[in-house]
Design a protein around this motif. Structure first.
Motif, PDB file in Angstrom:
ATOM      1  N   THR A  60     -13.156 -16.194   7.648  1.00 25.72           N
ATOM      2  CA  THR A  60     -13.481 -14.775   7.836  1.00 25.72           C
ATOM      3  C   THR A  60     -13.904 -14.153   6.510  1.00 25.72           C
ATOM      4  O   THR A  60     -13.397 -14.529   5.449  1.00 25.72           O
ATOM      5  CB  THR A  60     -12.272 -13.993   8.397  1.00 25.72           C
ATOM      6  OG1 THR A  60     -11.185 -14.096   7.492  1.00 25.72           O
ATOM      7  CG2 THR A  60     -11.868 -14.509   9.767  1.00 25.72           C
ATOM      8  N   PRO A  61     -14.813 -13.206   6.582  1.00 27.47           N
ATOM      9  CA  PRO A  61     -15.222 -12.530   5.344  1.00 27.47           C
ATOM     10  C   PRO A  61     -14.094 -11.627   4.840  1.00 27.47           C
ATOM     11  O   PRO A  61     -13.160 -11.312   5.575  1.00 27.47           O
ATOM     12  CB  PRO A  61     -16.434 -11.706   5.784  1.00 27.47           C
ATOM     13  CG  PRO A  61     -16.252 -11.506   7.246  1.00 27.47           C
ATOM     14  CD  PRO A  61     -15.509 -12.708   7.757  1.00 27.47           C
ATOM     15  N   TYR A  62     -14.215 -11.214   3.602  1.00 29.98           N
ATOM     16  CA  TYR A  62     -13.236 -10.293   3.036  1.00 29.98           C
ATOM     17  C   TYR A  62     -13.399  -8.922   3.680  1.00 29.98           C
ATOM     18  O   TYR A  62     -14.500  -8.395   3.753  1.00 29.98           O
ATOM     19  CB  TYR A  62     -13.418 -10.189   1.520  1.00 29.98           C
ATOM     20  CG  TYR A  62     -12.918 -11.405   0.798  1.00 29.98           C
ATOM     21  CD1 TYR A  62     -11.570 -11.546   0.479  1.00 29.98           C
ATOM     22  CD2 TYR A  62     -13.783 -12.427   0.444  1.00 29.98           C
ATOM     23  CE1 TYR A  62     -11.104 -12.672  -0.174  1.00 29.98           C
ATOM     24  CE2 TYR A  62     -13.325 -13.559  -0.201  1.00 29.98           C
ATOM     25  CZ  TYR A  62     -11.977 -13.680  -0.506  1.00 29.98           C
ATOM     26  OH  TYR A  62     -11.520 -14.803  -1.147  1.00 29.98           O
ATOM     27  N   ALA A  63     -12.300  -8.378   4.157  1.00 30.28           N
ATOM     28  CA  ALA A  63     -12.299  -7.042   4.745  1.00 30.28           C
ATOM     29  C   ALA A  63     -11.936  -6.032   3.664  1.00 30.28           C
ATOM     30  O   ALA A  63     -11.149  -6.335   2.760  1.00 30.28           O
ATOM     31  CB  ALA A  63     -11.285  -6.984   5.884  1.00 30.28           C
ATOM     32  N   PRO A  64     -12.473  -4.828   3.756  1.00 32.19           N
ATOM     33  CA  PRO A  64     -12.130  -3.809   2.764  1.00 32.19           C
ATOM     34  C   PRO A  64     -10.637  -3.505   2.781  1.00 32.19           C
ATOM     35  O   PRO A  64     -10.014  -3.460   3.846  1.00 32.19           O
ATOM     36  CB  PRO A  64     -12.922  -2.583   3.221  1.00 32.19           C
ATOM     37  CG  PRO A  64     -13.927  -3.079   4.183  1.00 32.19           C
ATOM     38  CD  PRO A  64     -13.394  -4.346   4.767  1.00 32.19           C
ATOM     39  N   TYR A  65     -10.088  -3.313   1.623  1.00 31.47           N
ATOM     40  CA  TYR A  65      -8.695  -2.898   1.437  1.00 31.47           C
ATOM     41  C   TYR A  65      -8.720  -1.935   0.263  1.00 31.47           C
ATOM     42  O   TYR A  65      -8.676  -2.347  -0.888  1.00 31.47           O
ATOM     43  CB  TYR A  65      -7.806  -4.119   1.161  1.00 31.47           C
ATOM     44  CG  TYR A  65      -6.333  -3.800   1.090  1.00 31.47           C
ATOM     45  CD1 TYR A  65      -5.542  -3.843   2.232  1.00 31.47           C
ATOM     46  CD2 TYR A  65      -5.715  -3.470  -0.119  1.00 31.47           C
ATOM     47  CE1 TYR A  65      -4.183  -3.565   2.182  1.00 31.47           C
ATOM     48  CE2 TYR A  65      -4.359  -3.196  -0.175  1.00 31.47           C
ATOM     49  CZ  TYR A  65      -3.600  -3.246   0.970  1.00 31.47           C
ATOM     50  OH  TYR A  65      -2.257  -2.965   0.912  1.00 31.47           O
ATOM     51  N   TRP A  66      -8.892  -0.659   0.586  1.00 34.18           N
ATOM     52  CA  TRP A  66      -9.113   0.356  -0.437  1.00 34.18           C
ATOM     53  C   TRP A  66      -7.839   1.142  -0.684  1.00 34.18           C
ATOM     54  O   TRP A  66      -7.264   1.720   0.241  1.00 34.18           O
ATOM     55  CB  TRP A  66     -10.216   1.297  -0.015  1.00 34.18           C
ATOM     56  CG  TRP A  66     -11.585   0.690   0.015  1.00 34.18           C
ATOM     57  CD1 TRP A  66     -11.915  -0.629  -0.114  1.00 34.18           C
ATOM     58  CD2 TRP A  66     -12.809   1.381   0.205  1.00 34.18           C
ATOM     59  NE1 TRP A  66     -13.267  -0.784  -0.031  1.00 34.18           N
ATOM     60  CE2 TRP A  66     -13.849   0.431   0.160  1.00 34.18           C
ATOM     61  CE3 TRP A  66     -13.131   2.712   0.408  1.00 34.18           C
ATOM     62  CZ2 TRP A  66     -15.187   0.771   0.319  1.00 34.18           C
ATOM     63  CZ3 TRP A  66     -14.467   3.055   0.564  1.00 34.18           C
ATOM     64  CH2 TRP A  66     -15.465   2.096   0.511  1.00 34.18           C
ATOM     65  N   ILE A  67      -7.396   1.170  -1.936  1.00 35.47           N
ATOM     66  CA  ILE A  67      -6.226   1.941  -2.318  1.00 35.47           C
ATOM     67  C   ILE A  67      -6.710   3.354  -2.638  1.00 35.47           C
ATOM     68  O   ILE A  67      -7.364   3.580  -3.656  1.00 35.47           O
ATOM     69  CB  ILE A  67      -5.479   1.280  -3.486  1.00 35.47           C
ATOM     70  CG1 ILE A  67      -4.930  -0.067  -3.009  1.00 35.47           C
ATOM     71  CG2 ILE A  67      -4.340   2.166  -3.957  1.00 35.47           C
ATOM     72  CD1 ILE A  67      -5.215  -1.199  -3.880  1.00 35.47           C
ATOM     73  N   LEU A  68      -6.411   4.285  -1.753  1.00 32.25           N
ATOM     74  CA  LEU A  68      -6.868   5.660  -1.920  1.00 32.25           C
ATOM     75  C   LEU A  68      -6.014   6.411  -2.929  1.00 32.25           C
ATOM     76  O   LEU A  68      -6.514   7.258  -3.668  1.00 32.25           O
ATOM     77  CB  LEU A  68      -6.862   6.402  -0.583  1.00 32.25           C
ATOM     78  CG  LEU A  68      -7.648   5.779   0.564  1.00 32.25           C
ATOM     79  CD1 LEU A  68      -7.723   6.745   1.732  1.00 32.25           C
ATOM     80  CD2 LEU A  68      -9.037   5.347   0.128  1.00 32.25           C
TER      81      LEU A  68
END
Length: 183
Positions: free
Chosen positions: A108-116
């Protein structure tokens, strides 16, 4: 017509998620993010529904590997046993270190994981979004804590931050952290 068939095939996958019409929003992320301070154990306080998280006592542990990637160990208590999933996180663009990519499979491709937002010592607010043909998107959002329980005003502040970034929290639920055993 093929887009309709694709949507029908994807429906079982997204039915346990939070999805909306249109493309993903692009919220602001933590400025001057420091990965070293972020590493370690985080407990899930609340989340938008995610099909891969159905248990209780959910936590994530982040550590840097020798190759520079980040080991992600997620655990939850589900169906009378602790279940652990190991993934890999990377920082695709060093100019935006708070925008990580996470994958739990080589396929699977890397999914976004954004630290807001994070203060590194007590609370973190994380967002992920995946566009499906730019017709609709699937949202994930997490409020994390360094302890299993956060004060209600801290959780309210985290929710407000997400809502101010245009993220719909209608389906956000508290994670059960009661009766959990610490390692």
């Amino acid at each position: 017509m093929s887009a309709v068939y694709l949507l029908l095939l994807l429906f079982p996958l997204v039915s346990a998620q939070t999805y909306h019409w249109g493309p993903c929003p692009t919220p602001k992320v933590q400025p001057n993010f420091n990965l070293q301070q972020y590493l370690g154990r985080w407990y899930e306080i609340a989340k938008l529904p995610a099909s891969f998280e159905r248990g209780k006592c959910i936590e994530a542990n982040y550590n840097v590997r020798k190759d520079g990637t980040i080991q992600v160990l997620n655990s939850q208590f589900y169906k009378d046993k602790v279940r652990v999933a190991e993934g890999t996180a990377v920082i695709p663009d060093l100019r935006e270190p708070a925008q990580l990519g996470v994958s739990f499979s080589y396929f699977t491709p890397y999914a976004p994981y954004w630290i807001l937002s994070t203060d590194y010592t007590s609370t973190s607010v994380v967002y992920s979004c995946t566009n499906i043909l730019y017709i609709f998107h699937i949202d994930y959002a997490w409020i994390l804590g360094r302890s299993r329980f956060l004060p209600p005003e801290t959780v309210s502040y985290a929710k407000e931050l997400l809502m101010n970034e245009g993220i719909d929290l209608f389906r956000m639920k508290a994670t059960d952290q009661s009766g959990c055993k610490d390692n």
